[in-house]
Design a protein around this motif. Structure first.
Motif, PDB file in Angstrom:
ATOM      1  N   LEU A  92       0.812  -1.214   0.000  1.00 41.43           N
ATOM      2  CA  LEU A  92       0.000   0.000   0.000  1.00 41.43           C
ATOM      3  C   LEU A  92       0.847   1.266   0.000  1.00 41.43           C
ATOM      4  O   LEU A  92       0.351   2.346  -0.342  1.00 41.43           O
ATOM      5  CB  LEU A  92      -0.927   0.014   1.226  1.00 41.43           C
ATOM      6  N   LEU A  93       2.120   1.145   0.376  1.00 38.48           N
ATOM      7  CA  LEU A  93       2.983   2.316   0.503  1.00 38.48           C
ATOM      8  C   LEU A  93       4.022   2.434  -0.599  1.00 38.48           C
ATOM      9  O   LEU A  93       4.436   3.541  -0.956  1.00 38.48           O
ATOM     10  CB  LEU A  93       3.735   2.275   1.844  1.00 38.48           C
ATOM     11  N   ALA A  94       4.489   1.307  -1.125  1.00 33.57           N
ATOM     12  CA  ALA A  94       5.664   1.290  -1.993  1.00 33.57           C
ATOM     13  C   ALA A  94       5.444   2.085  -3.283  1.00 33.57           C
ATOM     14  O   ALA A  94       4.339   2.109  -3.837  1.00 33.57           O
ATOM     15  CB  ALA A  94       6.045  -0.146  -2.326  1.00 33.57           C
ATOM     16  N   ASP A  95       6.518   2.712  -3.743  1.00 29.66           N
ATOM     17  CA  ASP A  95       6.489   3.428  -5.016  1.00 29.66           C
ATOM     18  C   ASP A  95       6.834   2.500  -6.180  1.00 29.66           C
ATOM     19  O   ASP A  95       6.303   2.650  -7.281  1.00 29.66           O
ATOM     20  CB  ASP A  95       7.491   4.596  -4.988  1.00 29.66           C
ATOM     21  N   VAL A  96       7.751   1.558  -5.922  1.00 33.22           N
ATOM     22  CA  VAL A  96       8.237   0.649  -6.960  1.00 33.22           C
ATOM     23  C   VAL A  96       8.373  -0.734  -6.352  1.00 33.22           C
ATOM     24  O   VAL A  96       8.699  -0.879  -5.169  1.00 33.22           O
ATOM     25  CB  VAL A  96       9.606   1.114  -7.524  1.00 33.22           C
ATOM     26  N   ALA A  97       8.112  -1.767  -7.156  1.00 31.33           N
ATOM     27  CA  ALA A  97       8.267  -3.154  -6.708  1.00 31.33           C
ATOM     28  C   ALA A  97       9.275  -3.868  -7.598  1.00 31.33           C
ATOM     29  O   ALA A  97       9.215  -3.754  -8.829  1.00 31.33           O
ATOM     30  CB  ALA A  97       6.935  -3.882  -6.726  1.00 31.33           C
ATOM     31  N   LEU A  98      10.180  -4.592  -6.976  1.00 30.92           N
ATOM     32  CA  LEU A  98      11.106  -5.477  -7.679  1.00 30.92           C
ATOM     33  C   LEU A  98      10.494  -6.872  -7.590  1.00 30.92           C
ATOM     34  O   LEU A  98      10.334  -7.417  -6.499  1.00 30.92           O
ATOM     35  CB  LEU A  98      12.489  -5.431  -7.033  1.00 30.92           C
ATOM     36  N   VAL A  99      10.150  -7.434  -8.744  1.00 32.79           N
ATOM     37  CA  VAL A  99       9.269  -8.600  -8.796  1.00 32.79           C
ATOM     38  C   VAL A  99       9.963  -9.785  -9.460  1.00 32.79           C
ATOM     39  O   VAL A  99      10.679  -9.622 -10.462  1.00 32.79           O
ATOM     40  CB  VAL A  99       7.980  -8.243  -9.572  1.00 32.79           C
ATOM     41  N   ASN A 100       9.733 -10.961  -8.910  1.00 30.90           N
ATOM     42  CA  ASN A 100      10.201 -12.210  -9.502  1.00 30.90           C
ATOM     43  C   ASN A 100       9.076 -12.844 -10.294  1.00 30.90           C
ATOM     44  O   ASN A 100       8.022 -13.169  -9.755  1.00 30.90           O
ATOM     45  CB  ASN A 100      10.659 -13.166  -8.395  1.00 30.90           C
ATOM     46  N   MET A 147      13.523 -10.844 -13.370  1.00 29.92           N
ATOM     47  CA  MET A 147      13.373  -9.763 -12.405  1.00 29.92           C
ATOM     48  C   MET A 147      12.808  -8.545 -13.111  1.00 29.92           C
ATOM     49  O   MET A 147      13.385  -8.056 -14.090  1.00 29.92           O
ATOM     50  CB  MET A 147      14.725  -9.431 -11.754  1.00 29.92           C
ATOM     51  N   LEU A 148      11.666  -8.071 -12.620  1.00 36.03           N
ATOM     52  CA  LEU A 148      10.975  -6.930 -13.213  1.00 36.03           C
ATOM     53  C   LEU A 148      10.934  -5.776 -12.225  1.00 36.03           C
ATOM     54  O   LEU A 148      10.828  -5.979 -11.009  1.00 36.03           O
ATOM     55  CB  LEU A 148       9.543  -7.313 -13.598  1.00 36.03           C
TER      56      LEU A 148
END
Length: 331
Positions: A120-128, A133-134
């Motif tokens: 709910l807070l994050a600006d960017v997500a590093l995703v698997n 890695m996205l």
């Protein structure tokens, strides 16, 4: 040195009042800026890149402190994300970064990352995504709260056109880091819960003496302390060694063991506090609520125990004791 400096920031700024305010939609900028301006988000960044160049082992007590103070911003996730992006052509974006260790594409093409920490807070997500890695902008995602009161966790949905090319092939490292961070956070939060419970049992007087003097209570406290100690040892294992990323088995054991301890530690704490233990005004719920959330996030003990079991069964002629001794060296 870094741990002491961060502890001071957390003690001064990350008060229960601030945690409650952020959970109610308040601004977390003050504590975030203090960590960012102090350079504490670059703790794993090499010194030649203007970072602190810390090892995983040196990062562990810091992640422990984040959990012990119920830090309401994704500082540990941001530290890990910046470290994982160091070999990528992309410069780590400004703002709050979080980790999503598991994601998938739905049949309609929408990209889903379930139960993202601080979603709910994050600006960017590093995703698997299946090993890729996205780096995804959370502002264009639909954020679905998990439904738990005051939780900052959310499932994120991105439209297909918002998902670009992979920035790396080390998506599995995102999952390992996320599991290790959750384990350390749980270990720290359980230490805080134990401290609060001990203090209450020494202060609460019944039948003319502190309830902590009763043998039945002492037995419960001792079992609780055993669970907390075992959790810290297991979490520390995930940050051991010379690797730049937590090893799979070490991270799996850490996440499984700390998750296994959560029900007993939280239930004992609430039982010993009695009726007051279930009230929102008591700070205890700031930690026990997070513990239950972190237990499930990035996979519960059932999932990670399955990972450990699969690796063990794949080893030829291995016995359980040998596997346990060598587990920290298995990638």
């Amino acid at each position: 040195m870094f741990t002491e400096a961060i502890e001071k920031i957390l003690t001064d700024l990350c008060t229960p009042a601030l945690v409650r305010a952020v959970e109610s939609g308040g601004d977390a900028a003050r504590v975030w800026r203090a960590l960012e301006d102090g350079g504490f988000l670059e703790l794993l960044t090499p010194e030649e890149a203007d970072g602190a160049g810390l090892s995983l082992a040196a990062l562990f007590p810091i992640c422990l402190a984040f959990g012990r103070h119920a830090l309401p911003v994704p500082a540990a996730q941001s530290i890990a994300a910046r470290a994982l992006l160091r070999d990528c052509p992309h410069v780590p974006p400004a703002g709050m970064l979080t980790l999503a260790g598991t994601a998938y594409r739905q049949a309609d093409g929408v990209f889903c990352a379930p139960r993202v920490a601080f979603g709910l807070l994050a600006d960017v997500a590093l995703v698997n995504l299946d090993g890729d890695m996205l780096l995804l902008d959370c502002s264009v995602a639909r954020r679905q709260p998990v439904g738990v009161n005051a939780s900052q966790c959310a499932t994120l949905y991105w439209p297909a056109q918002a998902v670009g090319a992979a920035v790396g092939k080390n998506g599995e490292a995102v999952r390992r880091f996320s599991a290790a961070i959750h384990a350390a956070s749980m270990a720290g939060a359980m230490e805080r819960v134990l401290d609060m419970t001990l203090e209450y049992c020494n202060d609460r007087v019944q039948f003319g003496k502190a309830i902590g003097k009763f043998q039945a209570v002492q037995h419960q406290l001792s079992v609780m302390a055993e669970q907390v100690a075992a959790s810290r040892i297991a979490a520390q294992l995930a940050f051991a060694g010379d690797a730049q990323v937590p090893q799979l088995i070490a991270a799996a054991i850490a996440k499984a063991r700390t998750s296994m301890a959560v029900p007993q530690v939280t239930a004992t704490a609430h039982a010993l506090f009695g009726a007051i233990g279930v009230t929102e005004e008591l700070d205890l719920q700031l930690f026990t609520r997070r513990l239950h959330e972190w237990r499930i996030s990035e996979g519960s003990e059932h999932y990670w125990n399955g990972i450990v079991g699969q690796v063990f069964l794949a080893l030829p002629d291995a016995c359980a004791s040998e596997f346990a001794r060598a587990s920290s060296h298995i990638a």
